[in-house]
Design an enzyme around this catalytic site. Structure first.
Site, mmCIF file in Angstrom:
data_model
loop_
_atom_site.group_PDB
_atom_site.id
_atom_site.type_symbol
_atom_site.label_atom_id
_atom_site.label_comp_id
_atom_site.label_asym_id
_atom_site.label_seq_id
_atom_site.Cartn_x
_atom_site.Cartn_y
_atom_site.Cartn_z
ATOM 1 C CD GLU A 116 -3.102 6.715 13.337
ATOM 2 O OE1 GLU A 116 -3.766 7.775 13.163
ATOM 3 O OE2 GLU A 116 -2.262 6.559 14.235
ATOM 4 N N PRO A 117 -7.172 4.920 10.154
ATOM 5 C CG PRO A 117 -9.127 4.774 11.434
ATOM 6 C CD PRO A 117 -7.635 4.794 11.551
ATOM 7 C CD GLU A 171 4.549 -4.328 4.067
ATOM 8 O OE1 GLU A 171 5.385 -3.437 4.236
ATOM 9 O OE2 GLU A 171 4.182 -5.098 4.953
ATOM 10 N N GLY A 172 3.118 0.072 0.954
ATOM 11 C CA GLY A 172 3.325 1.101 -0.060
ATOM 12 C C GLY A 172 2.579 0.725 -1.324
ATOM 13 C CD1 TRP A 203 -6.810 -0.033 6.412
ATOM 14 C CD2 TRP A 203 -7.980 -1.901 6.028
ATOM 15 N NE1 TRP A 203 -7.991 0.331 5.834
ATOM 16 C CE2 TRP A 203 -8.728 -0.806 5.590
ATOM 17 C CE3 TRP A 203 -8.515 -3.190 5.908
ATOM 18 C CZ2 TRP A 203 -9.988 -0.936 5.019
ATOM 19 C CZ3 TRP A 203 -9.766 -3.323 5.347
ATOM 20 C CH2 TRP A 203 -10.488 -2.204 4.905
HETATM 21 C C1 LIG Z 1 -5.182 -6.769 3.716
HETATM 22 C C2 LIG Z 1 -4.375 -5.626 4.247
HETATM 23 C C3 LIG Z 1 -3.471 -5.823 5.274
HETATM 24 C C4 LIG Z 1 -2.752 -4.754 5.796
HETATM 25 N N1 LIG Z 1 -1.895 -4.961 6.865
HETATM 26 C C5 LIG Z 1 -1.328 -3.888 7.484
HETATM 27 C C6 LIG Z 1 -0.556 -4.062 8.680
HETATM 28 O O1 LIG Z 1 -0.320 -5.186 9.146
HETATM 29 N N2 LIG Z 1 -0.064 -2.955 9.315
HETATM 30 C C7 LIG Z 1 -0.278 -1.697 8.834
HETATM 31 O O2 LIG Z 1 0.166 -0.744 9.459
HETATM 32 N N3 LIG Z 1 -1.009 -1.499 7.688
HETATM 33 C C8 LIG Z 1 -1.529 -2.558 7.024
HETATM 34 N N4 LIG Z 1 -2.281 -2.372 5.874
HETATM 35 C C9 LIG Z 1 -2.548 -1.019 5.407
HETATM 36 C C10 LIG Z 1 -1.818 -0.607 4.151
HETATM 37 O O3 LIG Z 1 -0.458 -0.456 4.393
HETATM 38 C C11 LIG Z 1 -2.500 0.669 3.633
HETATM 39 O O4 LIG Z 1 -3.758 0.289 3.141
HETATM 40 C C12 LIG Z 1 -1.689 1.358 2.534
HETATM 41 O O5 LIG Z 1 -0.557 1.986 3.086
HETATM 42 C C13 LIG Z 1 -2.514 2.403 1.787
HETATM 43 O O6 LIG Z 1 -3.152 3.266 2.667
HETATM 44 P P1 LIG Z 1 -4.720 3.581 2.506
HETATM 45 O O7 LIG Z 1 -5.440 2.293 2.368
HETATM 46 O O8 LIG Z 1 -5.088 4.497 3.600
HETATM 47 O O9 LIG Z 1 -4.831 4.304 1.111
HETATM 48 P P2 LIG Z 1 -4.580 5.874 0.827
HETATM 49 O O10 LIG Z 1 -3.262 6.276 1.389
HETATM 50 O O11 LIG Z 1 -5.789 6.638 1.213
HETATM 51 O O12 LIG Z 1 -4.453 5.844 -0.759
HETATM 52 C C14 LIG Z 1 -5.600 5.853 -1.633
HETATM 53 C C15 LIG Z 1 -5.082 6.019 -3.064
HETATM 54 O O13 LIG Z 1 -4.379 7.262 -3.138
HETATM 55 C C16 LIG Z 1 -3.105 7.036 -3.719
HETATM 56 N N5 LIG Z 1 -2.152 8.036 -3.220
HETATM 57 C C17 LIG Z 1 -1.717 8.214 -1.950
HETATM 58 N N6 LIG Z 1 -0.840 9.216 -1.887
HETATM 59 C C18 LIG Z 1 -0.715 9.700 -3.159
HETATM 60 C C19 LIG Z 1 0.053 10.749 -3.752
HETATM 61 N N7 LIG Z 1 0.889 11.488 -3.031
HETATM 62 N N8 LIG Z 1 -0.086 10.955 -5.077
HETATM 63 C C20 LIG Z 1 -0.926 10.198 -5.827
HETATM 64 N N9 LIG Z 1 -1.664 9.177 -5.334
HETATM 65 C C21 LIG Z 1 -1.556 8.947 -4.007
HETATM 66 C C22 LIG Z 1 -2.741 5.631 -3.284
HETATM 67 O O14 LIG Z 1 -1.715 5.094 -4.093
HETATM 68 C C23 LIG Z 1 -4.074 4.933 -3.459
HETATM 69 O O15 LIG Z 1 -4.252 4.613 -4.815
HETATM 70 C C24 LIG Z 1 -2.949 -3.453 5.259
HETATM 71 C C25 LIG Z 1 -3.833 -3.272 4.196
HETATM 72 C C26 LIG Z 1 -4.520 -4.333 3.680
HETATM 73 C C27 LIG Z 1 -5.471 -4.107 2.532
#
Ligand SMILES: Cc1cc2nc3c(=O)[nH]c(=O)nc-3n(C[C@H](O)[C@H](O)[C@H](O)COP(=O)(O)OP(=O)(O)OC[C@H]3O[C@@H](n4cnc5c(N)ncnc54)[C@H](O)[C@@H]3O)c2cc1C
Length: 394
Positions: A143-144, A373-374, A172
């Site tokens: 989610e956002p 995927e993490g 995403w």
């Molecule tokens: C092209 C694309 C396709 C995708 N497809 C899908 C899909 O089909 N279905 C779906 O559900 N999602 C999908 N995603 C989403 C994707 O799984 C998320 O972007 C991802 O899980 C990271 O979440 P976020 O972008 O909100 O980053 P955030 O969680 O906000 O992370 C931002 C930064 O903070 C870091 N961080 C987070 N937690 C911690 C911590 N505890 N300690 C230190 N650092 C931390 C992260 O590693 C990252 O560097 C997709 C994303 C992309 C870019």
């Protein structure tokens, strides 16, 4: 006196890793590679440049090839080994991570969720057509404001008589705007549950996300759920709590362990061929020690990554693969693949920045693979917890 050049060895042949594959695995790999080179590779730079893919046509092509949900049993799926599935992912990602993403999301996320957690009726309704590529699926977890921490999700489902009413936004979501069915995870009074939302359900929309600099040959969308009413049988009966979606993610992450190496291999093959053809200071670029050191380091990492992927694949086929081991594979192989793509780019000089060659396209794509995927950080934390027994997520 300089010795005459000997016949070059392919980077993956250095360690004779093909000997670790069975005949059927080699055959599946050869079939997918030939089809990918024939039907996908000639078009992919154009799709990437436009930021558009013919998703429906592609799904049918991939369904015809038998790679959609290929590692699942029954319902029109081939039931191959995990290693064979990994090798197929590798061949598809050697063309483009976006195309492998279509296959991963369809087979390992949307189809797997239905296959693992769905009712018999849900499986019969969706899986055979998804395997054939007639229906496309997506998987809405992020989610956002909830990515790495899906437990923070706000999307909710409330009962209204026997129906469910869903509200929220997913972000995403691969395949989102072209999907016939969305697997949507939502918070309920009984914990997180999965719902099957058919396209066209009133209150449900999936606007495409544009202006991406990565994974441009892949559809990415938002899912908007505004008082979406679903019947009681839309819920996946077998999944309760976050372990449902997280189990599906493990399936898709496994494919990435192999897939990312496909992108790296394509970059390295391109760079070796380019370095042999390119003359700098009167000699081939490949004949310089600095170049050979880069190529050697990359080939070593590619070979190590392949050994790791095969080991994890064999563990998966034996039913012994753990989430921590998948984290080791995803963290290492994506990290090394992106490093290889960037290093190969340097060898191509200015030509490396164009779509004439695949290397910067792969490097850009791998930025997404590093995140979805993490993220790498999340997989480091998973491994850190396994090593210390202490969780450092929050
Ligand atoms: C092209 C694309 C396709 C995708 N497809 C899908 C899909 O089909 N279905 C779906 O559900 N999602 C999908 N995603 C989403 C994707 O799984 C998320 O972007 C991802 O899980 C990271 O979440 P976020 O972008 O909100 O980053 P955030 O969680 O906000 O992370 C931002 C930064 O903070 C870091 N961080 C987070 N937690 C911690 C911590 N505890 N300690 C230190 N650092 C931390 C992260 O590693 C990252 O560097 C997709 C994303 C992309 C870019």
């Amino acid at each position: 006196m300089k010795s005459s050049p000997s016949t070059p060895t392919h980077p993956l042949a250095l360690l004779a890793l093909d000997g670790l594959l069975g005949d059927e695995e080699r055959e599946i790999r050869a079939t997918v590679r030939a089809a990918a080179d024939r039907e996908l590779r000639p078009h992919v730079a154009g799709w990437f440049e436009k930021g558009e893919i013919p998703a429906r046509e592609l799904a049918r092509t991939l369904g015809g090839l038998g790679v959609l949900g290929m590692h699942l049993e029954g319902y029109g799926c081939a039931g191959t080994s995990a290693v064979a599935y990994g090798l197929a992912c590798m061949e598809l990602e050697a063309v483009d991570s976006g195309l492998r993403s279509l296959v991963s999301v369809q087979g390992s996320l949307a189809m797997y969720a239905i296959w693992k957690h769905g009712s018999e009726e849900q499986k019969q309704r969706w899986l055979p057509k998804m395997a054939a590529g007639e229906y496309i699926g997506c998987f809405g977890l992020t989610e956002p404001d909830a990515g790495s921490d899906p437990g923070a999700m706000r999307t909710n489902a409330k009962r209204d008589g026997s129906d469910w009413i869903l509200n929220g936004t997913k972000m995403w979501i691969t395949n989102g705007s072209v999907a016939d069915v969305a697997v949507v995870w939502a918070r309920t009074e009984e914990g997180v549950r999965g719902f099957l939302v058919p396209a066209g359900t009133p209150g449900f929309s999936a606007p495409e996300i544009k202006m991406k600099l990565s994974l441009r040959a892949s559809v990415t969308a938002e899912l908007v759920l505004d008082d979406v009413r679903l019947p009681a049988d839309a819920v996946l009966p077998g999944a309760r709590g976050l372990s449902g979606p997280l189990g599906c993610l493990n399936e898709a992450r496994f494919g990435i362990v192999f897939g990312a190496l496909g992108a790296a291999r394509d970059c390295l093959e391109t760079a070796i061929s380019y370095a042999k053809d390119r003359t700098v200071f009167d000699r081939s670029l490949a004949s310089y020690q600095l170049t050979q050191q880069k190529l050697a380091d990359m080939a070593v990492e590619l070979g190590k990554g392949m050994l790791l992927a095969l080991h994890l694949g064999r563990l998966k086929d034996a039913g012994e693969l753990t989430p921590e081991q998948i984290s080791v594979g995803k963290l290492n192989n994506v990290r090394e693949a992106i490093a290889i793509a960037r290093e190969c780019r340097t060898l191509l000089g200015a030509n490396g920045i164009t779509l004439e060659y695949p290397v910067l396209r792969h490097a850009n794509n791998l930025e997404s693979v590093l995140t979805y995927e993490g993220t790498s950080e999340v997989h480091s934390l998973v491994i850190g917890k396994a090593l210390t027994g202490e969780q450092a997520f929050r």
